[in-house]
Motif scaffolding. Sequence first.
Motif, PDB file in Angstrom:
ATOM      1  N   GLU A  30      -6.079   1.687  -7.453  1.00 47.43           N
ATOM      2  CA  GLU A  30      -7.483   1.594  -7.079  1.00 47.43           C
ATOM      3  C   GLU A  30      -7.833   0.193  -6.580  1.00 47.43           C
ATOM      4  O   GLU A  30      -8.581   0.037  -5.608  1.00 47.43           O
ATOM      5  CB  GLU A  30      -8.368   1.967  -8.274  1.00 47.43           C
ATOM      6  N   TYR A  31      -7.308  -0.818  -7.255  1.00 46.09           N
ATOM      7  CA  TYR A  31      -7.567  -2.191  -6.803  1.00 46.09           C
ATOM      8  C   TYR A  31      -7.052  -2.399  -5.378  1.00 46.09           C
ATOM      9  O   TYR A  31      -7.742  -2.993  -4.544  1.00 46.09           O
ATOM     10  CB  TYR A  31      -6.886  -3.183  -7.744  1.00 46.09           C
TER      11      TYR A  31
ATOM     12  N   MET B 115       0.814  -1.219   0.000  1.00 55.08           N
ATOM     13  CA  MET B 115       0.000   0.000   0.000  1.00 55.08           C
ATOM     14  C   MET B 115       0.847   1.270   0.000  1.00 55.08           C
ATOM     15  O   MET B 115       0.327   2.369  -0.110  1.00 55.08           O
ATOM     16  CB  MET B 115      -0.923  -0.002   1.210  1.00 55.08           C
ATOM     17  N   SER B 116       2.167   1.120   0.150  1.00 58.78           N
ATOM     18  CA  SER B 116       3.064   2.272   0.099  1.00 58.78           C
ATOM     19  C   SER B 116       4.458   1.758  -0.222  1.00 58.78           C
ATOM     20  O   SER B 116       4.634   0.566  -0.506  1.00 58.78           O
ATOM     21  CB  SER B 116       3.054   3.042   1.425  1.00 58.78           C
TER      22      SER B 116
ATOM     23  N   VAL C 194      -9.639  -3.505  -2.516  1.00 61.30           N
ATOM     24  CA  VAL C 194      -9.539  -4.836  -1.924  1.00 61.30           C
ATOM     25  C   VAL C 194      -9.178  -4.735  -0.441  1.00 61.30           C
ATOM     26  O   VAL C 194      -9.657  -5.534   0.378  1.00 61.30           O
ATOM     27  CB  VAL C 194      -8.523  -5.712  -2.693  1.00 61.30           C
ATOM     28  N   SER C 195      -8.381  -3.745  -0.080  1.00 63.27           N
ATOM     29  CA  SER C 195      -8.030  -3.573   1.337  1.00 63.27           C
ATOM     30  C   SER C 195      -9.255  -3.206   2.157  1.00 63.27           C
ATOM     31  O   SER C 195      -9.447  -3.702   3.272  1.00 63.27           O
ATOM     32  CB  SER C 195      -6.945  -2.500   1.492  1.00 63.27           C
ATOM     33  N   ALA C 196     -10.096  -2.331   1.601  1.00 66.32           N
ATOM     34  CA  ALA C 196     -11.332  -1.964   2.300  1.00 66.32           C
ATOM     35  C   ALA C 196     -12.241  -3.177   2.464  1.00 66.32           C
ATOM     36  O   ALA C 196     -12.860  -3.377   3.516  1.00 66.32           O
ATOM     37  CB  ALA C 196     -12.053  -0.861   1.528  1.00 66.32           C
TER      38      ALA C 196
ATOM     39  N   GLU D  12      -7.155   8.310   2.431  1.00 67.87           N
ATOM     40  CA  GLU D  12      -6.506   9.452   3.081  1.00 67.87           C
ATOM     41  C   GLU D  12      -5.109   9.099   3.577  1.00 67.87           C
ATOM     42  O   GLU D  12      -4.197   9.932   3.549  1.00 67.87           O
ATOM     43  CB  GLU D  12      -7.346   9.933   4.268  1.00 67.87           C
ATOM     44  N   GLU D  13      -4.943   7.856   4.021  1.00 73.56           N
ATOM     45  CA  GLU D  13      -3.682   7.467   4.670  1.00 73.56           C
ATOM     46  C   GLU D  13      -2.630   6.948   3.694  1.00 73.56           C
ATOM     47  O   GLU D  13      -1.434   7.072   3.933  1.00 73.56           O
ATOM     48  CB  GLU D  13      -3.967   6.405   5.733  1.00 73.56           C
ATOM     49  N   PHE D  14      -3.064   6.362   2.570  1.00 77.31           N
ATOM     50  CA  PHE D  14      -2.134   5.724   1.644  1.00 77.31           C
ATOM     51  C   PHE D  14      -2.306   6.262   0.234  1.00 77.31           C
ATOM     52  O   PHE D  14      -3.391   6.685  -0.156  1.00 77.31           O
ATOM     53  CB  PHE D  14      -2.353   4.209   1.619  1.00 77.31           C
ATOM     54  N   SER D  15      -1.204   6.182  -0.518  1.00 78.96           N
ATOM     55  CA  SER D  15      -1.232   6.452  -1.962  1.00 78.96           C
ATOM     56  C   SER D  15      -0.575   5.265  -2.644  1.00 78.96           C
ATOM     57  O   SER D  15       0.600   5.302  -3.015  1.00 78.96           O
ATOM     58  CB  SER D  15      -0.481   7.748  -2.289  1.00 78.96           C
ATOM     59  N   PRO D  16      -1.326   4.175  -2.801  1.00 75.95           N
ATOM     60  CA  PRO D  16      -0.724   2.947  -3.347  1.00 75.95           C
ATOM     61  C   PRO D  16      -0.193   3.152  -4.760  1.00 75.95           C
ATOM     62  O   PRO D  16      -0.699   3.978  -5.520  1.00 75.95           O
ATOM     63  CB  PRO D  16      -1.886   1.949  -3.346  1.00 75.95           C
TER      64      PRO D  16
END
Length: 492
Positions: free
Chosen positions: A460-461, A414-415, A465-467, A447-451
């Motif tokens: 976006e995936y 995710m980062s 998928v994390s959510a 808000e927390e990550f910019s994958p």
Amino acid sequence: MYFLLNQNSSPTDLGVINPNTTVLEWLRANQLVGTKEGCGSGDCGACTAVIGEIVTNNKTNKIEYKSINTCMALAYGLVGKHLVTVEGLMEDDKLHPSQKAMVLENGSQCGFCTPGFVMSLFALYQNKNSVNLHQINEALSGNLCRCTGYKPIIAAAFSMFENKNDEPLDYYKKNKKKITDILGKLNNPEHLSLSFKKSNKTIKYDAPSTIDELSNILINNTSTNIIAAGTDLSLEITQSMKEFSHIVSVNKVIELKEIKDGANEIEIGAAVSYEDAASCLISNWPDLAAFLQRFASLPIKNWATIGGNIANASPIGDMPPVLIALDAKLKLRKGADSRIINLEDFFITYKKTVIQQGEFIESIIIPKPNGNQQLITHKMSKRYEDDISAVCMAINISSKNNKPESFKIAFGGMSGIPQRSKKLEDFLLKHWQNDDIASLSYKVLNEEFSPFTDVRASSEYRLQVSANLVKKTILMYLGESIENLAEYTHLN
């Protein structure tokens, strides 16, 4: 520089070779060409061979055989070990049971992958007296075949054990004591150091046997490449055609291969393999059984180390997020001095850590769970095992009075680093029972990550998928029956 090769009772000399040479390269250069080169990255299993090495339990030496990918193992790592290749299975004109079973069950078509499958079956034969489908799938997890559809190979694995107890022992079972005695003499505890001249440069190789020797080498040499299994570093040799000028192997360092199971914490040496650490980890965190199954194929787990997975600092490494969620710490060593840091503070930016020149990871310290903790892990990847994650997620939930008291959440993928998700932790503590938990978690994660976007997944995936995995975690925490389709497919 000696090791045992196949059924030879006289040790084999590796000779003077470039320390960057892989086992596969050495074999094929010495006309042992049954071991094939496929991917060169530990993905296909065509190069699979078996390593036997001495382990000591209760002051008694015994030999353990493990399948490995020879395309990624450096040849000097064979010193003091027993290497078995497909050429070493037959006795006179008699096929080994692993070979015979493949013939009888029509387990081979084009044949390119067959030696690797046979060697994985051989390792299974050495280590088990009976098997089930799950054990067979695990043993064959590192081998790919594009012809047979696997059914006849699985049938071969079953048939290999049908009459095992009534058949004569194979060469390696019959001669176990002799092999163990020879390996005992070959296992020299002294520091191994050599130089190889190539054109106008010198390539060095060191394999210290104590942590003090390792410390001294790293303090006194500014340009070194530490290697444990090399399942990642070796790819720079095989895929990027790099040549390291000074390789320092930690595989002989006794202190780095120890597991200390204390009353309140587990301390795992940095050079302990995943397979060797598995039983200790799973006994404390049962959920890790399924996760470690997804982590990698058996040949990789037999060779890869937890310390190497951390030191590699990959943003998509699987174990760091789990260990961060478990509040793990690292013991770092430089010279005679040690310091302990939180694992989540080890990573700075992409591939950059807090480790200093001359410093190395000595061990990983994990606090044992109390009765109120539940670890839930997820790995998203295209292949069931032996594949890098698109997203890896670990959530450690502490409960009180049957509801969450705290969340500790970490992500891979995710980062640019394995990273804890503090905003999501705070959010879930307040809103974990919200029916719209997936979409709300998506907003927090966004808000927390910019994958990043790469060949494995889009940004976006990864967010979506994390959510969804957050919602799945909450359902699992509440005791809902969640079907694991990947597990179902793997076992059936």
